[in-house]
Design an enzyme around this catalytic site. Structure first.
Site, PDB file in Angstrom:
ATOM      1  CD  GLU A 136      55.446  33.003  47.767  1.00 30.59           C
ATOM      2  OE1 GLU A 136      56.531  32.710  47.887  1.00 30.59           O
ATOM      3  OE2 GLU A 136      54.534  32.476  48.218  1.00 30.59           O
ATOM      4  NE  ARG A 137      51.149  36.531  49.521  1.00 30.28           N
ATOM      5  CZ  ARG A 137      51.455  36.708  51.030  1.00 30.28           C
ATOM      6  NH1 ARG A 137      51.643  37.859  51.781  1.00 30.28           N
ATOM      7  NH2 ARG A 137      51.392  35.496  51.818  1.00 30.28           N
ATOM      8  CD  GLN A 155      23.858  33.556  34.780  1.00 37.17           C
ATOM      9  OE1 GLN A 155      24.381  32.904  35.605  1.00 37.17           O
ATOM     10  NE2 GLN A 155      22.357  33.511  34.543  1.00 37.17           N
ATOM     11  CG  LEU A 156      27.123  37.343  29.754  1.00 39.31           C
ATOM     12  CD1 LEU A 156      28.059  38.501  29.468  1.00 39.31           C
ATOM     13  CD2 LEU A 156      25.708  37.668  29.527  1.00 39.31           C
ATOM     14  CG  HIS A 157      29.961  30.973  27.733  1.00 38.58           C
ATOM     15  ND1 HIS A 157      30.569  32.320  28.093  1.00 38.58           N
ATOM     16  CD2 HIS A 157      30.464  30.480  26.697  1.00 38.58           C
ATOM     17  CE1 HIS A 157      31.762  32.253  27.298  1.00 38.58           C
ATOM     18  NE2 HIS A 157      31.588  31.321  26.610  1.00 38.58           N
ATOM     19  N   GLY A 158      25.060  30.731  29.239  1.00 40.97           N
ATOM     20  CA  GLY A 158      24.038  30.041  29.271  1.00 40.97           C
ATOM     21  C   GLY A 158      24.587  28.446  29.611  1.00 40.97           C
ATOM     22  CG  ASN A 161      42.188  36.472  48.176  1.00 43.75           C
ATOM     23  OD1 ASN A 161      43.380  35.826  48.035  1.00 43.75           O
ATOM     24  ND2 ASN A 161      41.473  36.542  47.286  1.00 43.75           N
TER      25      ASN A 161
END
Ligand SMILES: Cc1cc2nc3c(=O)[nH]c(=O)nc-3n(C[C@H](O)[C@H](O)[C@H](O)COP(=O)(O)OP(=O)(O)OC[C@H]3O[C@@H](n4cnc5c(N)ncnc54)[C@H](O)[C@@H]3O)c2cc1C
Length: 384
Positions: free
Chosen positions: A249-250, A343-346, A373
């Site tokens: 599963e992992r 971030q790069l998509h603004g 995790n």
């Protein structure tokens, strides 16, 4: 979506790529057109499961004698990847496959015959019910109780966050059969829920992402299930059975994570090449180029590590510690890379109509479920 034009996964071959093409056709024709509607209704139509079953896309890595596809984990990885590449987060095939593996590896032949073929056809949709309102990471704290009465168990308790919960008609329930014995008093029961008195599905939970995935609360109130629902030959084996399936599963979660990283990078390269800023493509800005160069490198490193896990899993050699490394590291990376891509998509990266935005929302839970995790790091640390 070819993740890399030079590198090829060693576990792939022409037969697997033909299979991939078939999965892609199914995903594009039968799932993608419904994804938005499923997000609105918060669950997949069960008919989609039966179609997937007809085409041999369920239980692909189990033997044909059980209704499976006779393939290996490579086939499961392909299904998981193609769902991610297409942007489908609603179809809960991974959980279904995990339950099938519990059955395949721990059930009696009679139990396998009873459930696996119907899971392969999509008639049965499976869920695994471990988590409870008061116990997630610390599974020993569960309070769901299965008490033996003659040829039946009487099941009482409640579960939460259960994937496929609304559609599921076969639920693998983690319950205490002998509470005084702690982990050794825990068992798995395969519960067919259709028409089962005392069984109730609560609301479909409102989530940040993965909106078409029916994550539910489940309630068991004096549910009488036949003693033959017990997975395996004896009570008390539940924890050992759960532990044994952890690498599978992992690794599946890591497959989803790496596929998402690859898709995010591809989408963002395309977007920044067509978006103009200050009179030139956004892609031409050094920050964009460096950010995407780093992301592409991380995608490649993750792919190579994942591929080694897949190969070892296929050979039956993947240990829990390495699988835990793959789970925590790839899902952390998934969130990190997708955040950079947003971030790069603004501003468009904050609009849900853009795939990258949905990927951002879908990604977050990858670090939480399947064992948080931090639990992965505990497992790794114990081996040091
Ligand atoms: C969308 C979704 C789908 C899910 N699907 C399923 C499913 O199908 N079946 C199922 O049984 N469960 C499912 N879960 C539940 C999931 O497995 C649990 O949420 C997860 O195991 C964490 O348990 P918890 O929520 O009770 O958090 P807690 O156990 O309360 O932990 C909270 C946080 O504490 C930290 N923490 C916990 N223990 C330790 C430790 N030992 N050391 C350091 N830090 C620690 C971690 O950061 C953790 O995230 C799902 C959850 C979600 C959100």
């Amino acid at each position: 979506m070819p993740p890399d034009s030079i590198y090829r996964s060693a576990w792939s071959n022409p037969e697997i790529e033909t299979f991939r093409a078939g999965v892609r056709r199914f995903v594009t024709a039968e799932l993608l057109p419904h994804e938005e509607a499923w997000k609105t209704q918060q669950h997949v139509d069960p008919a989609a499961w039966r179609k997937a079953g007809e085409l041999g896309l369920l239980l692909t890595d189990l033997g044909e004698e059980w209704g499976g596809g006779g393939g290996t984990f490579a086939h499961e990885a392909v299904v998981a990847e193609e769902l991610v590449y297409a942007g489908i987060s609603s179809f809960g095939n991974a959980v279904h496959s995990i339950v099938a593996h519990y059955l395949h590896n721990h059930a009696t032949d009679e139990q396998r015959r009873r459930w696996l073929p119907r899971m392969a056809s999509g008639e049965l949709i499976a869920a695994i019910a471990m988590s409870e309102p008061g116990a997630g990471s610390d599974l020993q704290g569960i309070t769901t109780r299965a008490e033996r009465h003659g040829d039946h168990y009487v099941l009482n308790g409640s579960k939460t966050f259960i994937s496929n919960g609304y559609n599921a008609n076969l639920v693998c329930v983690v319950a205490k059969t002998e509470p005084a014995k702690g982990a050794r008093g825990t068992s798995l029961l395969m519960v067919e829920t259709a028409g089962l008195p005392g069984y109730r599905v609560g609301r479909i939970l409102e989530k940040l992402g993965q909106k078409g995935q029916d994550t539910c609360e489940l309630f068991f109130e004096d549910c009488r299930v036949p003693a033959s629902a017990l997975l395996g030959p004896a009570e008390g084996l539940g924890f050992a059975q759960l532990m044994q399936e952890l690498p599978y599963e992992r690794t599946l979660i890591a497959v989803q994570a790496v596929a998402a990283i690859e898709r995010a990078v591809g989408l963002t390269v395309d977007y920044t090449k067509q978006r103009k800023v200050f009179g030139k493509p956004l892609f031409d800005m050094q920050n964009t180029r460096f950010t995407l160069a780093e992301a592409r490198t991380m995608a490649h490193v993750a792919r190579v590590f994942l591929d080694s896990c897949i190969e070892r899993l296929i050979r039956g050699e993947l240990d829990t510690v390495t699988a835990s490394m793959a789970k925590w590291w790839t899902t952390d990376l998934q969130c990190q890379v997708i955040d950079e891509c947003v971030q790069l998509h603004g501003g468009y990266g904050y609009m849900l109509e853009y795939p990258i935005t949905q990927m951002y929302a879908d990604a977050r839970v990858q670090r939480i479920y399947g064992g948080a995790n931090e639990i992965m790091k505990e497992i790794i640390a114990r081996s040091l």
